[in-house]
Design an enzyme around this catalytic site. Sequence first.
Site, PDB file in Angstrom:
ATOM      1  N   ASP A 196       0.852  -1.185   0.000  1.00  0.00           N
ATOM      2  CA  ASP A 196       0.000   0.000   0.000  1.00  0.00           C
ATOM      3  C   ASP A 196       0.893   1.242   0.000  1.00  0.00           C
ATOM      4  OD1 ASP A 196      -1.845   2.015   0.552  1.00  0.00           O
ATOM      5  OD2 ASP A 196      -3.113   0.658   1.698  1.00  0.00           O
ATOM      6  N   ASP A 219      -3.089   2.484  -5.937  1.00  0.00           N
ATOM      7  CA  ASP A 219      -2.005   2.503  -4.946  1.00  0.00           C
ATOM      8  C   ASP A 219      -1.960   1.276  -4.044  1.00  0.00           C
ATOM      9  OD1 ASP A 219      -4.278   3.015  -3.525  1.00  0.00           O
ATOM     10  OD2 ASP A 219      -3.454   4.651  -2.350  1.00  0.00           O
ATOM     11  N   GLU A 220      -2.610   0.209  -4.458  1.00  0.00           N
ATOM     12  CA  GLU A 220      -2.622  -1.013  -3.648  1.00  0.00           C
ATOM     13  C   GLU A 220      -2.405  -2.235  -4.527  1.00  0.00           C
ATOM     14  OE1 GLU A 220      -5.830  -0.688  -0.059  1.00  0.00           O
ATOM     15  OE2 GLU A 220      -6.512  -1.217  -2.050  1.00  0.00           O
TER      16      GLU A 220
END
Length: 451
Positions: A39, A136-137
């Site tokens: 993350d 973003d993960e």
Amino acid sequence: MGPEAREENGRESLLSRKPPTDVPPVPEPPRERRILLVDCDAFFVQVARLEDPEGAGRARLLVVGGSPSGRGVVTSASYEARAFGVRSAMPTAQALRLCPEATVVGVPRGAITRRSREVRAVLEELAPVVQAASVDEFYLDLTGTERLFAPETLADTAWRIRRTILERTRISVSLGGGTRRVIAKLAASRAKPAGVYVVPTGDEQAFLNTLDLAELPGVGPSLVKALRARGLVRVEDAIGVQEEWLQRWFGERRGAWLYRRIRGADRSRVDPAERRKSISSERTFFRDLETDEELEQRLVELATSVGATLRGKGLRARTVTVKLRDHDFRTRQHARTVPEPIESDTTIAEIARTLLTELRAERRVPARLLGVGLSGLGDEAAERQMTLFEEGGVESERDRELSRAVDAIAERFGHGTVVPGRIVGPSPGRRPAPEVPRDRKPGRSGEPGPD
DNA sequence: TCTGGGGTCCTAGGACCC
DNA sequence: TCTGGGGTCCTAGGACCC
């Protein structure tokens, strides 16, 4: 806060697994999985700083999002700004009241996509199975790498991945680890920022018991309220409640889901090939639009935008949805499904126009947002095989050829050059975009930010 | 305090078919 | 005689996530 680096013990965990009294039985994967969630820490803030070292890069109190004068909300805030109570999805104006010294910058959309791909590319070198869960993960499945990476523990591996990502992309990430996706996800929130946290095999329930129900992914404001009304706030509070009661209170499926979630049960796989189910584009206007003409103009732009994305991915769609948000924030939508998959701007825009007309007929008030969505997506090549429609179908070959020609021009000269019904100059964006990534969204103008 | 934009999944009702 | 039952597709709306 030290990361848990305890070595996993397969034999022990097989014996100490789930008690057989668990109802309904949750089928277990054949072996212990090793899952990491990567993350990015305040990703939008990091990217804004890297892209603009002199401006955003110097601002400790940084807010990324819509402009304060417009109708923007906070997309991401620096940890320093969060200390003032600034949160994402909060109106920018409110954020500035909480933190008047903050610098507000727009969302650097192109850079977000580019750097997200960079992170992903490095992860793909480091792990056998990578799935992007969002910009973003990223989930990694490292099952089967125990020997390969030995004597490294999962936590060691996570730290190594963190270092490599930072060196190669200058993006700081946090990693959570565990035997299931949901555990890895929750562990990552504990690891933040810039850390690693691995839940050892067998310790899942103990870990979950330290959490509030509100922290579980899928438990949002609405369910939290309903849970609190029953006196349930912590995972521990709910763990003793029988499944039947949860079902009675929250519905059969939701109750069953919650029963499993508070136990960390999660069968979902890390699937690198998960395919897109819908494509949409929507705009909140700087000022509410009053007339059908203004709305139709914007509708065509949105239809063209989603159409280009659709074709860029080699897909076709069967359902078109138009979404309208009235001035009073009431949101309405109409959808239409056609018998055969479509792909051309002309057809998409035509169906969208019909839907907009219906929506406006029902309630003709100033509109603050308009959106166009496509769903029922299918592979273009696969569909061409079973094509039953020649001329006279939903969409003509001519329509399709025209749209592809427009795509080809956009590829060479930039998006926004050709828009049905009008001609505008090339966008004055920062980058002339000699090579445009396939699924890059056609920029409205060069400027990110609201409208 | 005046609420973005990109998504996923669920529910519930109606149409339609067997 | 009023009145089944399951499955699938479609639509509208809502919860939720980042």
